[in-house]
Design an enzyme around this catalytic site. Structure first.
Site, PDB file in Angstrom:
ATOM      1  N   LEU A 354       0.783  -0.955   0.198  1.00  0.00           N
ATOM      2  CA  LEU A 354      -0.313   0.082  -0.139  1.00  0.00           C
ATOM      3  C   LEU A 354       0.617   1.128   0.395  1.00  0.00           C
ATOM      4  O   LEU A 354       0.505   2.291  -0.264  1.00  0.00           O
ATOM      5  CB  LEU A 354      -0.621   0.127   0.992  1.00  0.00           C
ATOM      6  CG  LEU A 354      -2.542  -0.642   1.323  1.00  0.00           C
ATOM      7  CD1 LEU A 354      -2.572  -0.878   2.440  1.00  0.00           C
ATOM      8  CD2 LEU A 354      -2.441  -0.367   0.384  1.00  0.00           C
ATOM      9  N   PHE A 359       7.955   4.269   8.835  1.00  0.00           N
ATOM     10  CA  PHE A 359       8.281   3.031  10.511  1.00  0.00           C
ATOM     11  C   PHE A 359       8.809   1.759   8.942  1.00  0.00           C
ATOM     12  O   PHE A 359       9.110   0.931   9.515  1.00  0.00           O
ATOM     13  CB  PHE A 359       7.705   3.217  10.768  1.00  0.00           C
ATOM     14  CG  PHE A 359       6.903   4.149  12.123  1.00  0.00           C
ATOM     15  CD1 PHE A 359       8.109   4.535  13.206  1.00  0.00           C
ATOM     16  CD2 PHE A 359       6.570   5.404  11.632  1.00  0.00           C
ATOM     17  CE1 PHE A 359       8.349   5.886  13.214  1.00  0.00           C
ATOM     18  CE2 PHE A 359       6.740   6.195  12.669  1.00  0.00           C
ATOM     19  CZ  PHE A 359       7.212   6.726  13.286  1.00  0.00           C
ATOM     20  N   ASP A 473       3.255  12.036  15.623  1.00  0.00           N
ATOM     21  CA  ASP A 473       3.453  11.776  13.961  1.00  0.00           C
ATOM     22  C   ASP A 473       2.331  12.606  13.466  1.00  0.00           C
ATOM     23  O   ASP A 473       2.000  11.181  12.835  1.00  0.00           O
ATOM     24  CB  ASP A 473       4.721  10.862  13.920  1.00  0.00           C
ATOM     25  CG  ASP A 473       5.144  10.763  12.848  1.00  0.00           C
ATOM     26  OD1 ASP A 473       5.143  11.919  11.879  1.00  0.00           O
ATOM     27  OD2 ASP A 473       5.705  10.031  11.864  1.00  0.00           O
TER      28      ASP A 473
END
Ligand code: NAG
Ligand code: NAG
Ligand code: NAG
Ligand code: NAG
Ligand code: NAG
Ligand code: NAG
Ligand code: NAG
Ligand code: NAG
Length: 677
Positions: A354, A359, A473
């Site tokens: 995706l 991360f 974040d």
């Protein structure tokens, strides 16, 4: 001298007498309970004594005949007037081992015969006892108990697993299906003669009563209390003064059986001693050479299969290997087996990708059985340090429920990898709609809806949960859109992973350049105000359709905050609005969002509104305070902006702030700033 000779002579005589006496004694009773090696049996045909003392009558070859007789004849004293003299008792153990499962025949028999000469006898159904022409002739003078493993038309009256009494021929005078009486169970249990295991037989004849008993039992069983066959029979017509006792066997014309005698006792003067099966020679482990070949090929095939299965197992173990420690037991429901995720994402194929963020990579998947869409985030982590704490936080975050939060369903741990399982958001991340031409742009109504949703999610995280959760974040690429284009905040708390994944002396900070509170770089402490700062940057990017930093913009407009501030000071804040909206927006709402963006972007954390206030302003319940006019530019060191960096950089500051920033730039969609000091 003469006396001495007399003494020697007497001694010799007595020795001779002793020898003949013991011989006479032997003719009445004997026992072979340790094999037939020294028995000196009279054998013919295929019969032989194997090295362990086992008497093998036949192997599995076709059309064999075998006989084995006790070497000397037994004196039945038939001409005596006492019918008792015909009594005898015998106990033996035999085994019929078929060549293959369905092989059969032909059979074996215990025989008492006038002679050991059966040269004219036939194999197959004649059991090595008679020839077709001599079958039943009264001059044959034999008595036999047959153990017949095949049904032969003409000679047999019942099934292919029977015991029969034969007089002078193989057309049994009496026959009965093989069975034994179980003393324990008190009933008859059928017994397969060719089951390949030792079978005990007792044959007792009472000459006085003319009663013959035949009793069978499997190995490891005492003599049954009831005989299988108890029949009245006049053996005086058969038995002569001296008779030979022994065994006969034959094989059939097709797939056949090996016949063995393991032990034997015979007694004319009382009940034959029962044999101790454990003392008897053991049967060969397998029936014959053919069986050996079959067995070896089966073993080889099994071994090969085991090796293949083992290899497959090791491969699968490796492939689906995961970490699972005791402390994780309490998170059971939140743990996904790696295999499930592997299957769900079709082996983490690229076509399932995706996107990839700071991360790690995110894969789309479908949970097997449940058919539920999920998104799996693969986060790499080097050390296990603090993992326990982190997993517990992750799980507690999984308990967070808000309509504008992407639900964390669970996790899985592997070596150097953490996999986080989220609900799948059909429309992907918001940045794709804002900054790329991949997707059609969103109208103001949709954007305002998303802004309010994200703000309420942050309110939930900061103020409404059991514990304060800092997101750390917030940015458009971490806002995902569900099927109704509602904004849902994802990736919350993930930045914490990097707190644990660090060298003790340094504290690493994670955030994204442009969304990161300048204060954070100084104190290293994540705060609610830092989240609000990032939210401010987010508000501006949604309204303006631009990332916080645009390196292609003219100088002075690189920073979005600076641009909006410039417009605001000019008194034309809506000039900063995304041109793709083509002016279709609610001016009052737009102004509110832009001003709020500026308020949140205040470099002074204390002067930023709280999330509670942000939500109130957005709802329009409370009017906005004045935006302080502060023409200071964004406090990101201009050196970073100029030297480095495209907006697609992960930056790692390993030294202390302000002194020799070392940049470690690698390509990825998001910019993650790690600062250590
Ligand atoms: C079986 O015995 C017969 C006679 O002793 C011998 O000729 C034959 O080779 C044997 N067959 C097997 C398979 O051992
Ligand atoms: C045979 O029977 C006769 C008459 O009953 C008897 O005298 C003799 O002792 C018996 N012999 C043996 C060896 O049993
Ligand atoms: C029985 O066998 C004997 C001797 O072998 C023979 O003389 C006689 O004819 C046979 N009887 C029958 C009915 O076959
Ligand atoms: C069994 O033998 C007896 C004589 O000992 C005889 O009367 C009887 O008919 C025989 N039965 C069968 C089935 O051969
Ligand atoms: C077992 O079988 C024998 C012989 O057929 C028969 O006489 C006896 O009654 C049977 N016993 C039981 C308990 O069924
Ligand atoms: C034969 O079996 C019957 C019935 O169990 C028994 O009464 C008899 O004593 C037995 N005879 C011998 C010689 O074993
Ligand atoms: C048994 O057979 C012999 C010889 O045929 C005969 O003399 C004797 O009477 C028979 N015994 C019985 C009990 O039938
Ligand atoms: C034969 O029977 C006698 C008397 O019961 C017994 O002492 C002896 O041990 C038996 N011998 C065998 C070999 O069965």
């Amino acid at each position: 001298m003469a006396a001495a000779f007399t003494w020697v002579g007497l001694w010799l005589l007595s020795c001779l007498a002793l020898v003949s006496m013991s011989k006479a004694q032997h003719a009445h009773q004997f026992i072979y309970n340790q094999g037939f090696r020294n028995a000196n049996l009279h054998v013919d045909g295929s019969a032989k004594i194997l090295s362990n003392g086992l008497l093998q009558l036949t192997n599995t070859s076709r059309l064999l005949i075998a006989h084995a007789f006790y070497p000397s004849p037994i004196n039945f004293n038939a001409s005596s007037t006492s019918p008792q003299s015909l009594s005898f008792s015998t106990n033996f153990v035999f085994a019929i081992v078929p060549e293959s499962e369905d092989a059969s025949g032909h059979g074996a028999a215990f025989v008492i015969a006038e002679s050991t000469d059966f040269t004219h006898a036939d194999a197959v159904q004649y059991l090595g006892l008679v020839h077709q022409s001599t079958n039943g002739n009264s001059s044959n003078h034999f008595f036999a108990v047959e153990f017949d493993t095949i049904f032969s038309l003409g000679t047999d009256t019942i099934d292919g697993n029977h015991v029969g009494i034969d007089l002078n021929g193989v057309k049994s005078n009496q026959s009965i299906s093989s069975a034994y009486f179980s003393n324990e169970e008190g009933k008859n249990i059928s017994l397969d003669l060719k089951n390949g295991h030792p079978i005990q037989v007792w044959i007792d004849y009472d000459g006085q009563q003319q009663l013959l008993n035949v009793t069978l039992a499997p190995e490891n069983s005492l003599k049954p209390n009831q005989p299988l066959l108890s029949t009245s029979i006049n053996l005086s017509v058969i038995l002569l003064d001296t008779m030979y006792v022994g065994f006969s066997a034959s094989t059939g014309s097709i797939g056949s059986c090996s016949h063995y005698i393991l032990g034997w006792s015979f007694n004319r003067s009382g009940e034959a001693q029962s044999l101790e099966i454990s003392d008897l020679p053991k049967l060969p482990k397998n029936g014959g050479r053919r069986n050996t070949v079959i067995l070896i090929s089966i073993i080889a095939a099994v071994l090969l299969l085991l090796v293949i299965m083992g290899a497959a197992y090791v491969y699968r173990r490796k492939k689906y290997e995961e970490l699972n420690e005791d402390w994780e037991n309490e998170y059971g429901p939140h743990r996904f087996p790696y295999k499930t995720l592997y299957i769900a994402t079709e082996g983490f194929k690229d076509k399932q990708l995706l996107g990839s963020g700071g991360f790690g990579k995110v894969y789309k998947g479908t949970l097997p059985y449940f058919n539920e869409q999920i998104a799996v985030k693969k986060v790499s982590h080097e050390s296990d340090q603090g993992m326990k704490e982190f997993v517990s936080e992750i799980v507690s975050m999984g308990r967070l429920r808000h309509k504008n939060l992407v639900r964390l369903l669970g996790y899985c741990r592997r070596k150097k990898e953490l996999l986080l399982v989220y609900e799948c958001m059909e429309n992907g991340s918001l940045d794709k709609f804002l900054f790329s031409d991949e997707k059609s742009t969103l109208n103001w109504f949709q954007r305002f809806q998303i802004i309010r949703g994200v703000a309420s999610a942050l309110l939930y995280l900061h103020e409404e949960g059991e514990q304060v959760v800092l997101h750390r974040d917030i940015k458009s690429s971490n806002v995902l859109l569900d099927s109704n284009l509602n904004g849902r905040l994802g990736d919350f708390g993930l930045a914490r992973l990097y707190d644990h994944d660090s060298v003790p002396q340094t504290t690493r900070l994670v955030g994204t350049l442009g969304y990161m509170d300048p204060e954070l770089t100084r104190t290293g402490r994540a705060t609610k105000a830092a989240d609000v700062f990032a939210l401010g940057a987010f508000l501006l990017e949604v309204a303006c359709g631009r990332k916080p930093f645009d390196h292609h913009a003219p100088p002075g407009e690189i920073s979005l905050v600076d641009l909006v501030k410039k417009c605001f000071i000019r008194g034309a804040i809506v000039d900063a609005v995304d041109p793709r909206l083509q002016g279709h927006h609610v001016v009052e709402e737009m102004e509110r969002v832009l001003k709020l963006g500026l308020l949140c972007s205040n470099t002074e954390p204390d002067l930023r509104p709280t999330i509670v206030e942000v939500v109130q302003y957005l709802e329009g319940n409370v009017s906005l305070p004045d935006v302080p006019v502060d023409s200071r530019a964004q406090s990101i060191p201009s050196s970073i902006l100029e030297n480095s960096i495209t907006s697609d950089s992960v930056i790692s500051f390993s030294s202390s702030i302000g002194k020799g920033l070392s940049l470690n730039s690698s390509r990825s969609t998001d910019s993650v700033l790690h600062i250590g000091h």
